[in-house]
Design a protein around this motif. Structure first.
Motif, PDB file in Angstrom:
ATOM      1  N   ALA A 285       0.829  -1.193   0.000  1.00  0.00           N
ATOM      2  CA  ALA A 285       0.000   0.000   0.000  1.00  0.00           C
ATOM      3  C   ALA A 285       0.870   1.252   0.000  1.00  0.00           C
ATOM      4  CB  ALA A 285      -0.901  -0.007   1.222  1.00  0.00           C
ATOM      5  N   ASN A 286       0.388   2.242  -0.723  1.00  0.00           N
ATOM      6  CA  ASN A 286       1.158   3.484  -0.724  1.00  0.00           C
ATOM      7  C   ASN A 286       0.768   4.350   0.470  1.00  0.00           C
ATOM      8  OD1 ASN A 286      -1.239   4.676  -1.404  1.00  0.00           O
ATOM      9  ND2 ASN A 286      -0.742   4.979  -3.546  1.00  0.00           N
TER      10      ASN A 286
ATOM     11  N   LYS B 169      -0.682   7.250   0.765  1.00  0.00           N
ATOM     12  CA  LYS B 169      -2.028   7.831   0.751  1.00  0.00           C
ATOM     13  C   LYS B 169      -3.065   6.824   1.243  1.00  0.00           C
ATOM     14  CE  LYS B 169      -5.230  10.364  -2.152  1.00  0.00           C
ATOM     15  NZ  LYS B 169      -5.510  10.945  -3.464  1.00  0.00           N
ATOM     16  N   GLU B 170      -2.949   5.580   0.826  1.00  0.00           N
ATOM     17  CA  GLU B 170      -3.891   4.544   1.266  1.00  0.00           C
ATOM     18  C   GLU B 170      -3.758   4.286   2.765  1.00  0.00           C
ATOM     19  OE1 GLU B 170      -2.873   1.290  -1.238  1.00  0.00           O
ATOM     20  OE2 GLU B 170      -4.157   1.948  -2.883  1.00  0.00           O
ATOM     21  N   ILE B 171      -2.529   4.305   3.258  1.00  0.00           N
ATOM     22  CA  ILE B 171      -2.303   4.080   4.689  1.00  0.00           C
ATOM     23  C   ILE B 171      -2.909   5.218   5.503  1.00  0.00           C
ATOM     24  CG2 ILE B 171      -0.538   3.917   6.488  1.00  0.00           C
ATOM     25  CD1 ILE B 171       1.206   2.461   4.407  1.00  0.00           C
ATOM     26  N   ARG B 172      -2.685   6.452   5.058  1.00  0.00           N
ATOM     27  CA  ARG B 172      -3.263   7.605   5.773  1.00  0.00           C
ATOM     28  C   ARG B 172      -4.787   7.553   5.748  1.00  0.00           C
ATOM     29  NH1 ARG B 172       0.706  12.437   3.723  1.00  0.00           N
ATOM     30  NH2 ARG B 172       2.415  11.964   5.137  1.00  0.00           N
ATOM     31  N   ASN B 173      -5.340   7.169   4.608  1.00  0.00           N
ATOM     32  CA  ASN B 173      -6.788   7.057   4.486  1.00  0.00           C
ATOM     33  C   ASN B 173      -7.326   5.996   5.446  1.00  0.00           C
ATOM     34  OD1 ASN B 173      -9.351   7.499   3.527  1.00  0.00           O
ATOM     35  ND2 ASN B 173      -9.114   6.171   1.745  1.00  0.00           N
ATOM     36  N   ARG B 174      -6.616   4.896   5.545  1.00  0.00           N
ATOM     37  CA  ARG B 174      -7.034   3.813   6.454  1.00  0.00           C
ATOM     38  C   ARG B 174      -6.963   4.263   7.913  1.00  0.00           C
ATOM     39  NH1 ARG B 174     -10.241  -0.386   7.160  1.00  0.00           N
ATOM     40  NH2 ARG B 174      -9.290  -1.990   8.418  1.00  0.00           N
TER      41      ARG B 174
ATOM     42  N   SER C  70      -9.860   6.472   8.605  1.00  0.00           N
ATOM     43  CA  SER C  70     -11.076   5.680   8.666  1.00  0.00           C
ATOM     44  C   SER C  70     -11.211   4.958  10.004  1.00  0.00           C
ATOM     45  CB  SER C  70     -11.088   4.667   7.525  1.00  0.00           C
ATOM     46  OG  SER C  70     -12.189   3.816   7.626  1.00  0.00           O
TER      47      SER C  70
END
Length: 57
Positions: A2-3, A5-10, A13
């Motif tokens: 995962a990049n 941005k995806e980690i921050r989004n997770r 969430s």
């Protein structure tokens, strides 16, 4: 993998879900306390009614 941005989004969430869960716990605790107080308030009436019915029978 995962990049970033995806980690921050997770992370955002999961944090949001934790806040919602915490709020739901507080609401349920308040409802439970209200129900327990109502039951406690009815106890004298219940005791008196039981006493009255026993004296009648």
């Amino acid at each position: 993998m995962a990049n970033l941005k995806e980690i921050r989004n997770r992370i955002t969430s999961v944090s949001s879900t934790m806040q919602i869960t915490s709020a739901m716990k507080m609401v349920s605790a308040a409802k439970l306390k209200k129900a327990q107080d109502a039951i406690t308030a009815m106890r004298p009436y219940s005791d008196k009614l039981t006493e009255l019915l026993q004296s009648l029978s």
